[in-house]
Design a protein around this motif. Sequence first.
Motif, PDB file in Angstrom:
ATOM      1  N   LEU A  29       0.833  -1.200   0.000  1.00 41.28           N
ATOM      2  CA  LEU A  29       0.000   0.000   0.000  1.00 41.28           C
ATOM      3  C   LEU A  29       0.872   1.256   0.000  1.00 41.28           C
ATOM      4  O   LEU A  29       1.386   1.650   1.041  1.00 41.28           O
ATOM      5  N   MET A  34      -3.623   4.172  -1.578  1.00 41.67           N
ATOM      6  CA  MET A  34      -4.537   4.619  -0.530  1.00 41.67           C
ATOM      7  C   MET A  34      -5.482   5.697  -1.042  1.00 41.67           C
ATOM      8  O   MET A  34      -6.688   5.695  -0.733  1.00 41.67           O
ATOM      9  N   LEU A  37      -8.146   3.942  -3.077  1.00 40.48           N
ATOM     10  CA  LEU A  37      -9.143   3.301  -2.213  1.00 40.48           C
ATOM     11  C   LEU A  37     -10.090   4.353  -1.625  1.00 40.48           C
ATOM     12  O   LEU A  37     -11.297   4.115  -1.509  1.00 40.48           O
ATOM     13  N   GLY A  89      -4.297   7.001   6.595  1.00 42.70           N
ATOM     14  CA  GLY A  89      -4.615   5.581   6.451  1.00 42.70           C
ATOM     15  C   GLY A  89      -5.810   5.170   7.287  1.00 42.70           C
ATOM     16  O   GLY A  89      -6.672   4.411   6.832  1.00 42.70           O
ATOM     17  N   PHE A  93      -9.452   3.579   5.941  1.00 44.58           N
ATOM     18  CA  PHE A  93      -9.989   2.311   6.438  1.00 44.58           C
ATOM     19  C   PHE A  93     -11.306   2.503   7.189  1.00 44.58           C
ATOM     20  O   PHE A  93     -12.129   1.586   7.240  1.00 44.58           O
ATOM     21  N   ILE A  96     -14.016   2.058   4.710  1.00 40.98           N
ATOM     22  CA  ILE A  96     -14.318   0.651   4.448  1.00 40.98           C
ATOM     23  C   ILE A  96     -15.127   0.063   5.594  1.00 40.98           C
ATOM     24  O   ILE A  96     -16.160  -0.589   5.379  1.00 40.98           O
ATOM     25  N   ALA A 105     -12.964  -9.327   2.623  1.00 41.10           N
ATOM     26  CA  ALA A 105     -11.579  -9.493   2.187  1.00 41.10           C
ATOM     27  C   ALA A 105     -11.354 -10.951   1.806  1.00 41.10           C
ATOM     28  O   ALA A 105     -11.539 -11.846   2.631  1.00 41.10           O
ATOM     29  N   GLU A 117      -4.141  -4.938   8.412  1.00 37.48           N
ATOM     30  CA  GLU A 117      -5.021  -3.860   8.860  1.00 37.48           C
ATOM     31  C   GLU A 117      -6.159  -3.622   7.872  1.00 37.48           C
ATOM     32  O   GLU A 117      -7.299  -3.356   8.275  1.00 37.48           O
ATOM     33  N   LEU A 118      -5.876  -3.732   6.569  1.00 39.94           N
ATOM     34  CA  LEU A 118      -6.932  -3.615   5.565  1.00 39.94           C
ATOM     35  C   LEU A 118      -7.953  -4.735   5.737  1.00 39.94           C
ATOM     36  O   LEU A 118      -9.166  -4.492   5.718  1.00 39.94           O
ATOM     37  N   CYS A 122     -12.291  -4.709   6.974  1.00 36.14           N
ATOM     38  CA  CYS A 122     -13.412  -5.307   6.243  1.00 36.14           C
ATOM     39  C   CYS A 122     -14.362  -6.001   7.226  1.00 36.14           C
ATOM     40  O   CYS A 122     -13.973  -6.376   8.334  1.00 36.14           O
ATOM     41  N   TYR A 146      -2.438   1.980  10.856  1.00 37.26           N
ATOM     42  CA  TYR A 146      -3.689   2.117  10.113  1.00 37.26           C
ATOM     43  C   TYR A 146      -4.857   1.450  10.851  1.00 37.26           C
ATOM     44  O   TYR A 146      -5.784   0.947  10.232  1.00 37.26           O
TER      45      TYR A 146
END
Length: 260
Positions: A29, A34, A37, A89, A93, A96, A105, A117-118, A122, A146
Motif C-alpha cells: 500500500l 490509498m 481506495l 490511512g 480504512f 471501508i 476481504a 489492517e486492511l 473489512c 492504520y
Amino acid sequence: MSNYQNVIVAVEAGILHVTINRPKALNALNQQTMRELEQVFGKEYKDSKEITGVLITGSGDRAFVAGADIKEFIGVAAEGSGREMSEMGQNVFFLIERFHVPVLALINGFALGGGCELALACHLRVAADTAKFGQPEVNLGIIPGYGGTQRLNQVVGKGKAIELTLTGNMIDAQEAHRIGLVNYALPAAEAKAKAMELLSTIATKGPIAVRESISAINAYYAGSDFAAEAEAFGIASGAEDFAEGAAAFVEKRKANFKGK
C-alpha cells in the motif's frame, strides 16, 4: 468510472470487485493506492444502490497486501509526517469499515502490516489456506498505524493482539481461523466460492437492515453501543422493507426487498 493506476475496479452481478494491483511490490500500500481506495469507497461508490457487497483481494497468488510501501514510508518518516500518514490511512480504512454494504476481504496470500489492517477493516474475511497474517511493524521499530492496534484487539482479544503485535510473528490461515481473525480458511480453489456465497446470501436480505446492522455493530466499538442499536432498529423498523419482510414471513413467501 474513474481511472485507477493501482486498483482494478469492476461491478459484476451487484458485487463490487476491488483488486489491489501492484503484484511486483506484493500489492504493498503506497500513498497512491490509498488515495485510490479513498476514491472508490469515499466517492465513486459511496451510498451506491448499484451494489450489494464488495470483495477486496490482491493481484496474483502471492499476496493479498504484503504491507505498506516501506521505501515510501522511510521518506515520510524522515519528513516528520508519520502522524499525518497514520491518520490518512485510518480515515481510508474507516470508509471501508463504515461502508453501507458488506465488504469482504478474500485473502489470497500475505496479509502483513497494512495488509492485515486492511483485512481487519473489512466486515468479513475469507482466507486461502496458503495465506499468512501478521503485524510485523515492531521489527522495523514502529507500530501498526492504520488501525491495527485497535481492530486486532477487537477481533482476537487483548492477549493475542499483544502477542502478535509485540512479537511481530506471522501466523498461517489455520491459526488465523482458530483465533477468529478470519471467518473461513479454505483451499484456494474454494475460498472465492465461499466469499461469493456469503455476499450472495447477504444480498437477499433487506438492504436497510444490512446497512443499519453494520452501523450498530460498529457503534459498539465507538462507545455508542445500545443507543446506536436502538436508533438503527428504529430506522429499519420504520422502512417499507420491514413491512414487506414481515408480510412475506406471514405469507410464507420470499421477500421482495427494495431498499426503501
